[in-house]
Design an enzyme around this catalytic site. Structure first.
Site, PDB file in Angstrom:
ATOM      1  N   LYS A  89      19.878 -22.615 -61.016  1.00  0.00           N
ATOM      2  CA  LYS A  89      20.548 -21.649 -61.780  1.00  0.00           C
ATOM      3  C   LYS A  89      19.827 -20.508 -61.902  1.00  0.00           C
ATOM      4  O   LYS A  89      20.387 -19.172 -61.659  1.00  0.00           O
ATOM      5  CB  LYS A  89      21.196 -22.016 -63.066  1.00  0.00           C
ATOM      6  CG  LYS A  89      22.272 -23.162 -62.919  1.00  0.00           C
ATOM      7  CD  LYS A  89      23.083 -23.284 -64.246  1.00  0.00           C
ATOM      8  CE  LYS A  89      24.143 -24.027 -64.116  1.00  0.00           C
ATOM      9  NZ  LYS A  89      24.052 -25.545 -63.855  1.00  0.00           N
TER      10      LYS A  89
HETATM   11  C1  LIG Z   1      24.768 -26.273 -63.253  1.00  0.00           C
HETATM   12  C2  LIG Z   1      24.273 -27.613 -62.341  1.00  0.00           C
HETATM   13  C3  LIG Z   1      24.798 -28.491 -61.527  1.00  0.00           C
HETATM   14  C4  LIG Z   1      26.368 -28.096 -61.406  1.00  0.00           C
HETATM   15  O1  LIG Z   1      26.570 -26.930 -60.751  1.00  0.00           O
HETATM   16  P1  LIG Z   1      27.917 -26.177 -60.396  1.00  0.00           P
HETATM   17  O2  LIG Z   1      27.751 -24.834 -59.898  1.00  0.00           O
HETATM   18  O3  LIG Z   1      28.500 -26.292 -61.823  1.00  0.00           O
HETATM   19  O4  LIG Z   1      28.931 -27.016 -59.594  1.00  0.00           O
HETATM   20  C5  LIG Z   1      24.189 -29.617 -61.046  1.00  0.00           C
HETATM   21  N1  LIG Z   1      22.993 -29.802 -61.177  1.00  0.00           N
HETATM   22  C6  LIG Z   1      22.208 -29.098 -62.086  1.00  0.00           C
HETATM   23  C7  LIG Z   1      20.891 -29.539 -62.395  1.00  0.00           C
HETATM   24  C8  LIG Z   1      22.937 -28.325 -62.864  1.00  0.00           C
HETATM   25  O5  LIG Z   1      22.228 -27.416 -63.850  1.00  0.00           O
END
Ligand SMILES: *Cc1c(COP(=O)(O)O)cnc(C)c1O
Length: 441
Positions: A89
């Site tokens: 993120k």
């Molecule tokens: C947010 C997240 C996901 C999922 O990603 P999306 O965009 O919501 O599908 C997977 N793994 C981790 C570690 C995350 O923080």
């Protein structure tokens, strides 16, 4: 901004075809590639400003670089956890922080971000905007219900513009309070309330870049004409970025969508039916969702860009908790997607196997993806697994899988003993409102 005023989601007017430029982009650094892609959409920011902003984002905040791809066994791992909070993120939220600051400086005004988190998003958002002029961020987490590491990552940020709220309630209570305050339009306008949730279009756009970067790296290594990506999926934001990259002309033959036991998306891609189940708590909490907030964007294209049809389907889903689309005679929803769920035992087995055979640490989210990719067979186009977090964020799962205390990272170990700041509030929207008003005056 992600949500349009009518409650729908914002999408680009058109998707540019960049097939004729791919060869000239292959050797670009991540930052330069990000500029080439993002400038096709961010046409309201002067080119030189945008370039400076993007190069700055993907310079020092990522160690040693934003998105390295490496071969591990029969797979490629696209490591997206080299940013400050060790989750993918950061790739989008570091950029978003810079974009917000730039736009506020030009327009004047302030932005007060209100968020609710069960873990990764909150800390990445806080690190994206900490110390930025004109921005305050308020992040609610359910008291005692986020992992100690994730809580500490958030509450140890002491910048004046960062306000953590430990709410005496559940994650759903945090979300309910956020929606109720954001839905009070007078309050929202008066206090310039905004959000950074996963439907924000700039986040999806920033994430398309690493699909290009990784595909180029693997094509260079293997001379493959096309590649597959395997993506551990929750809100459909990460994999949607891959889907856009394919629409733009990147040669992706398949997107392998991996869910955990919360399998609404894998059921959809295997049946055409999108229907709510119960949320199951798993070792991969960022994927513990039922309603995937970005799914509506994909569905719009899937129903032939027919907004009326999309509205009917979304209304039906809101009413009944279920929607269904027509599938072709062979039952295939979309040739691009292969979708499956990986359960707890497969997740633990993948962590154990990669530790033993390759001395490589998978976090539990990435492990779900790896397990699903392996179960589908690896012959054919190279498979690039999107690695979404560093294992050190989830030490209990790593210990359960390997029997060892392996999950360490200097950035996590350094949290130990740091001073923290956090406001404890009752489970009450009015208490949160008062805190916001008092804090920003
Ligand atoms: C947010 C997240 C996901 C999922 O990603 P999306 O965009 O919501 O599908 C997977 N793994 C981790 C570690 C995350 O923080």
């Amino acid at each position: 901004m992600g949500l349009a005023d009518d409650g729908g989601l914002i999408i680009p007017e058109s998707i540019p075809d960049v097939s004729d430029r791919l060869d000239s982009w292959r050797e670009l650094s991540f930052g330069s590639l990000a500029f080439e892609i993002i400038q096709l959409f961010a046409t309201d920011i002067p080119e030189s400003d945008l370039r400076e902003l993007i190069e700055r984002t993907y310079g020092s905040a990522f160690e040693p670089e934003p998105a390295p791809t490496l071969r591990v066994g029969d797979l490629y791992m696209l490591e997206l956890w080299h940013g400050p909070t060790l989750s993918f993120k950061d790739i989008a939220l570091q950029l978003l922080g810079n974009l917000f600051e730039y736009i506020l400086a030009r327009r004047g005004g302030v932005l007060n971000i209100l968020g609710a988190t069960s873990g990764d998003t909150g800390s990445a958002a806080i690190y994206g905007v900490r110390g930025r002029k004109g921005i305050h961020i308020f992040v609610m987490h359910p008291a005692g219900k986020v992992s100690p590491i994730q809580e500490h990552q958030m509450t140890s940020v002491l910048d004046d513009n960062v306000h953590n709220i430990s709410l005496a309630g559940s994650f759903d209570d945090c979300q309910r309070i956020m929606k109720s305050l954001a839905g009070d339009l007078d309050f929202k306008r008066k206090y310039s309330l905004g959000a950074v949730n996963s439907v924000n279009w700039a986040r999806v756009l920033a994430q398309t870049v690493y699909y290009f970067h990784a595909a180029f790296a693997v094509q260079k290594d293997t001379a493959a004409e096309s590649v597959r990506f395997c993506v551990p999926t929750g809100n459909f934001g990460d994999v949607l970025a891959g889907w856009y990259a394919k629409q733009m002309g990147l040669p992706i033959s398949r997107l392998i969508l991996a869910t955990n036991e919360n399998d609404i998306l894998s059921r959809f891609f295997n049946s055409g039916q999108y229907s709510l189940g119960e949320v199951t708590h798993t070792l991969s909490p960022a994927m513990d969702i039922q309603v995937a907030s970005n799914f509506e964007r994909y569905l719009y294209y899937r129903v032939g860009c027919n907004a009326d049809r999309l509205r009917e389907l979304m209304d039906e889903f809101a009413r009944t908790g279920s929607l269904r689309i027509d599938v072709s005679d062979n039952g295939v929803v979309d040739e691009t997607f292969i979708a499956a769920a990986g359960d707890k035992s497969q997740c633990l087995a993948a962590i154990g196997k990669y530790h033993e055979q390759y001395d490589y640490l998978l976090d539990p989210h990435t492990a779900v993806g790896v397990a699903v990719a392996e179960s589908r067979g690896l012959s054919g186009d190279p498979v690039i697994c999107v690695s979404t977090a560093h294992g050190a964020k989830f030490p209990a799962a790593i210990e359960q899988a390997t029997g060892k205390d392996l999950a360490h990272h200097p950035a996590i170990d350094a949290l130990d003993g740091l001073e923290t700041r956090c406001e404890s509030l009752p489970n009450d929207a009015e208490a949160v409102r008062e805190f916001i008003v008092k804090t920003i005056g």
